[in-house]
Design a protein around this motif. Sequence first.
Motif, mmCIF file in Angstrom:
data_model
loop_
_atom_site.group_PDB
_atom_site.id
_atom_site.type_symbol
_atom_site.label_atom_id
_atom_site.label_comp_id
_atom_site.label_asym_id
_atom_site.label_seq_id
_atom_site.Cartn_x
_atom_site.Cartn_y
_atom_site.Cartn_z
ATOM 1 N N ALA A 100 0.832 -1.207 0.000
ATOM 2 C CA ALA A 100 0.000 0.000 0.000
ATOM 3 C C ALA A 100 0.868 1.259 0.000
ATOM 4 C CB ALA A 100 -0.919 0.004 1.224
ATOM 5 N N THR A 101 1.872 1.289 0.883
ATOM 6 C CA THR A 101 2.697 2.491 0.935
ATOM 7 C C THR A 101 3.535 2.613 -0.333
ATOM 8 O OG1 THR A 101 4.197 1.192 2.297
ATOM 9 C CG2 THR A 101 2.826 2.786 3.417
ATOM 10 N N GLY A 102 3.924 1.459 -0.894
ATOM 11 C CA GLY A 102 4.654 1.497 -2.157
ATOM 12 C C GLY A 102 3.825 2.146 -3.246
ATOM 13 N N LEU A 103 2.529 1.825 -3.248
ATOM 14 C CA LEU A 103 1.660 2.443 -4.252
ATOM 15 C C LEU A 103 1.510 3.939 -4.004
ATOM 16 C CD1 LEU A 103 -0.983 -0.370 -4.548
ATOM 17 C CD2 LEU A 103 0.433 0.511 -6.396
ATOM 18 N N MET A 104 1.449 4.317 -2.716
ATOM 19 C CA MET A 104 1.360 5.757 -2.424
ATOM 20 C C MET A 104 2.600 6.480 -2.955
ATOM 21 S SD MET A 104 0.010 6.166 1.432
ATOM 22 C CE MET A 104 -1.064 4.949 2.134
ATOM 23 N N VAL A 105 3.750 5.852 -2.714
ATOM 24 C CA VAL A 105 4.986 6.469 -3.188
ATOM 25 C C VAL A 105 4.965 6.561 -4.709
ATOM 26 C CG1 VAL A 105 7.465 6.103 -3.358
ATOM 27 C CG2 VAL A 105 6.323 5.787 -1.180
ATOM 28 N N GLY A 106 4.530 5.478 -5.348
ATOM 29 C CA GLY A 106 4.437 5.486 -6.811
ATOM 30 C C GLY A 106 3.509 6.582 -7.294
ATOM 31 N N CYS A 107 2.385 6.719 -6.601
ATOM 32 C CA CYS A 107 1.406 7.749 -6.944
ATOM 33 C C CYS A 107 2.049 9.134 -6.830
ATOM 34 C CB CYS A 107 0.217 7.616 -5.998
ATOM 35 S SG CYS A 107 -1.146 8.675 -6.387
ATOM 36 N N ALA A 108 2.841 9.318 -5.769
ATOM 37 C CA ALA A 108 3.499 10.617 -5.585
ATOM 38 C C ALA A 108 4.499 10.884 -6.712
ATOM 39 C CB ALA A 108 4.194 10.683 -4.229
ATOM 40 N N TYR A 109 5.231 9.842 -7.145
ATOM 41 C CA TYR A 109 6.145 10.028 -8.287
ATOM 42 C C TYR A 109 5.356 10.558 -9.481
ATOM 43 C CZ TYR A 109 9.450 6.814 -5.930
ATOM 44 O OH TYR A 109 10.280 6.204 -5.047
ATOM 45 N N GLY A 110 4.191 9.928 -9.681
ATOM 46 C CA GLY A 110 3.361 10.316 -10.822
ATOM 47 C C GLY A 110 2.892 11.753 -10.703
#
Lengths: 516, 470, 436
Positions: free
Chosen positions: B316-326
């Motif tokens: 979940a946090t990995g996806l949040m980080v990915g989302c922030a990159y985006g």
Amino acid sequence: MAETNETNETTGEPEEEFLGLLARFEDPDALVEGCDQARRAGYTKMDAFSPFPVHGIDDAIGIQRTKLPVLVFCVGMTACGLGLFLQWYTNTFHHDCVFPGYDFLISGKAMFSLPANIPVTFEVIVLLSAFTAFFGMWALNGLPKLSNPLFRNPEFRRSTSDGFFLYIEKEDGSFSQSGTRDELMEWGAEAVDPISAPEEELQVPGYFKLVGLIVASLLLVPPVVIFRAQFTKNPLPRMHVNPDMDRQHRSESQDASPAMGDGTLFADDRAMRIDPVGTIARGELGLVTDVEFHDGVKKGTPTRSAMAERTVEKTVEAGRPLLVSRRQDDAAADESKPAADDSAKVDPELDWLVDYPEQIRKKLETEEAGLALYARGKRQFDVYCSVCHGYAGYGDGLVSKRALALNLQQKAEWIAAKSLHDPQVIKQPVGRIFDTISNGRGGMGPYRSQITAEDRWAIIFFVRALQATRDGEKSDVPEDARVVAWDQVNPLQDEAAAGSDAGKEDDKKEDDSKPE
Amino acid sequence: MSVTVDQLNDNTIEDPSTRAPLVLGGLDYKGVTDTVSDVAYGAAPPKAWFVVLGISALLMGMLFGCVGHLIMTGVGVWGNNNPVFWGWPIVNFVFWVGIGHAGTLISAILFLLRQNWRTSINRAAEAMTIFAVVCAGLFPGVHIGRVWSFYWLFPIPTEHLAMWPNFRSPLLWDVFAVSTYATVSLLFWYMGMVPDIATFRDRAKNKIQKIAYSVLSLGWTGSARHWHRYEMAYVILAALATPLVLSVHTIVSFDFAVSQVPGWHTTIFPPYFVAGAIFSGFAMVVTLMVPARELFGLKNLITDRHLENMNKIIMATGLMVGCAYGIEFFIAWYGGNPYEQFAFINRAFGPYYWAYWTMVSCNVLVPQLFWFKKCRTNPWIMVAICIFVNIGMWFERFVITITSLSRDFLPSSWAYFTPTPVDIMMLVGSFGLFFTLFTLFCRFLPMVAISEVKGVMPHDDHELEGAEAH
Amino acid sequence: MHSERKTSITSERISLGDSSLKLSLVSFVVGAAGVLIALVGFYAMGDYDNSHSWFKRFLFSYHTSFCFCLSISVGALFVVLILNLTRAGWGVVVRRLAEILASVIFPMLILFAPIFLITVFSGRGEWGSLIYIWNNPTFLANNSETMFDMKQNYLHSGWFGLRILIYFSVWGLIAFYFFMRSVKQDDSGDRQISAGMQRMSAPFMIFFAFTVVFASFDLEMSLAPRWFSTMFPVYFFAGGVMGAFATLIIFCNLLQKNGILTDEITDDHYHDLAKLSFAFVFFWGYIAFSQFMLIWYANIPEETFWYVYRADWSKWAFLSVLLIFGHLLIPFVGIMARHLRRNRKYMFVWAFILLAFHWLDHYWLVMPQFLADPTGHLTATSNGVPGSPPALLCDALLAIGMLGLYMGMVFFMASGKALIPVKDPRLVESLNFKNL
């Protein structure tokens, strides 16, 4: 424990003193049930012990809700004020007192900038609140307390693993040794043991105390030494425990060239290098190409810096050192001094510009731009020049006055600021005045780096206007601009003391407000 | 709501009608006590423990050697130089502070969210937090150059100088945030440990243990009155630690984001840094707990379900980080600032493209394997993924710090950053310090929160029977 | 002390029953009346000047209230997703209410229609740019040489319309999925439905996150097309979730006052709702502060203008300060104590206050852009707050009207449905839930 001791002493009985009954229950639910029964039976001086917090036990024993949260809230609110005060004081409160704050302006933020102070305030709140919660909890619990009569019961060790205990003190009003034991068994206890105070208290050996006292006293020495060092002076140089970056293999600015072999590294004997001929700093090309605007001399004639450069070249060609090296002995220094003085005496009368340079002339074409130039010049004059030359240019600025007063007391050697209404000054071409502002003259320092070239021209424009108001003829003033009778202003011209009054008149005319 | 037999074998089976058991192997209260205290009192620790400790201690020695060298010589021994004035030290600092977020998150936030499974892992995670913060504090600590003047960081009055720290500087906020965080984490960790140290005290086998654990446990008896205040203090500390843990990485992100450097100044940084910190911290917890539970026989307490839950949070946090990159990329384009656009294109396709794509693949792509249950529950796979995550998170800080600085506003000063051997040895050495402390902790302090695990064990009669029936 | 363990629902009424459609109708009528009166009111007050017509003023007010209602539903959708994702036991008794709130998202497209149609179908021009100034040719001409140049193709009416449809479809799909499945479980009692919802909540969460990010950019951030902040979606989200929890507290109170779900929702559930409201009050504050702090500190003109305008005492600073106190500091202290959080009447009042400030928060985001001149600048001509007391009254009326329409949809969705997932496998756990 103190109480126990006392009892033993007064009664003198060697046997252990009975304190209460410890009952063991099978599981948490049985414990809660047992506690509930005990509370209903009227017991109040009791406590339950379990390896983990048992749900519902607070109500079963009748434990009051702790006041810890209120305490933490109060400390938190105080910490908020404290954190803000700390930051306000240290970064804003700059006064002459024992531990003053230090108001240092940085990155254009106000001295006290609330948004920037919130993070630290928040951390202070959390830190102090956490301390309150942590230490407050232990204090309210009466811990640390390493000795406890219950620990003497070997069975009690299970209270930190899988034992659930109820302890009823004999001090309780409803307590009776046999009756309570039966009641406890009835409420589901698996075993009931009596708990008693230790026979005699274990004493800390005497030498422990002695050693502790000596160590504690010795520990006081370093802070005392440090404290003393704060208020005493020491003629010895600072100790370099770790040399770190205090001494490095490099030259400071204005140092002599480092020694190398027999001579020095650089032929001209200075460590700083001069720019290669023709170097122009970024954005300063105009300084070279537009000599009219930047040097106040006519195009195609030598500038002051060109003259100076030529002198340097001549000196170097002649093989004379430009600087006196620190390493050279006194004799050599004496020898080279006249040469250095010669080169310093360059004060050439150049081909000064008589009319304003083109950029300024262009501004004078329209009335609006001209007035703006005048206003700008007046402002810059007030900022930079008036402190010595005075607002009206009579050389009676506050600094000058004070310095002349100090001269009388032999405390200063001040060369009086020149009156701008001196006929010599009035005669000077604008280029010459520009050069004076840029590079200084006599006792006056150079303002080239403080005031932009355009502002320097604006100041000259203003100074010319100032001169016209003081030294001009009646005919100089256009008919329609004569709002004050000429005779009212004119007689003051000769009296230097009245200069500032005239300056005020001048201000009124310009409809400008200015601090006196 | 009784536990099914299947769940006693494998508590990762999803059954909405029951809560999966968190303690397996039919352990009762005493069983839990024995399992945890056997780590300290049982037979000599496994050989692997000595091997890990030995290697870690050697690396730690190397770290201290480097620190000594650095203090004697100056910070020039690092690769930091114009224009990359913040090089590896700040990368390592942010990396370790990030790792240090998992412990307090597990013990505070998951506590407030009543996630009972946290009880088996919170102690080790908190210990890890403190050790990580120690590693983190080291880097800025020696970066100040003259470490003997470190006290200038704090508002201590001086008689003659009137010198105070500048409270408007984010670096000073960092000093307050990290030191507050270290202090509060230490208090929280120690307070949680006191009842368990009391357990150790009551099972001590020799006098040294007895005295040491007696002093450390402060005379804890397990009194209901004490528990009452203790629980209250625990709730308060958790409520304080929750915003604190957010604030720490938020303030670390402020170090970057308050500036005007392209790629640093973006408002998403605070929550993005916090998510990244949780991400890397949880990955580190899994990396540590999987071998630890093997070595010390804690598989009945730290079950597959615990690890699976951790892995879900990592994803979940990995996806949040990915989302922030985006979002960052999108706004760099949407904002229309050419410098910002250049910074992001430079990240992905400039000279540090390899770091950027390492980061993206480790942080965004690899954790996607956790969509598969097999990967969430297999210890080997999860450890591998978690190591990738930590590599990725180190590179994230590298990318943020180095790519932006190496291409500043003035192209004439552009340069390629190269670390020195001291840089590399200090990073490796910091792992030595971290693992040394952690290995020692495993052996000498209660590694699992015994009292908390007992608190979430079922104790209704029928539930116990159900558990024992198996 | 040992209360009996509840094993089933004991309240007499667990749904709105027949009154649902009636309530729906009343709400629609009240809502339509509110909106119409506000429309007439704005018309009566007349134009501001050539570029700021009364109708534009009406639309801005309308947009404010729409975004307010939408954010509550989006927040509720998040609540549904997170309850499913985390296998939450405590929240089962209130999950259906959140599902109903979320299920109106797609129908809310109808409420967005006025703005949608005007923006998408009138093309670049005066009408098309009544709300979104990026659709104004003057604006484009004035900003073509600045940083705005490349954004033109993104902030383009057609592409914008398509994106809006995507957002609402994704949200609608997710919301309907959970609502339908959950209602289906009321009949069948199939435990696998719960497992399925849990499985689907993970990928849905990702879709939800991405749509919320871009929707917040499009709906509110692009009102000031030159401004940008990566934090903005989180800001929108934090306020919305807080609004959703406050709305749930109000719903629970109102239902229980009318004898519905009286036994199921206990102080312990109120306690949790209050705690979560509190958490999101704080989270909103954290996000708002971080966003402001970073922009204030870096002090880059292309970002600060947005805040400069909102921090000007002759314009919006009063509202900004009001928000700091009313949306953060006062509720922070007010909902801190445990016994107050467990007091449902106290929380009922607070929920209204929180919602009022949440509306003001949207007002603060949207309304300052009303007076932007056609070049997109908020400068000399835009003098003062666009609100005389009558205009503010109309704003409030419009908010009530919008809430009426919104509640009409909510009541309509609730009709015939139980207001609690009666056969959820975790219901018993939720019924017996005891808070810390």
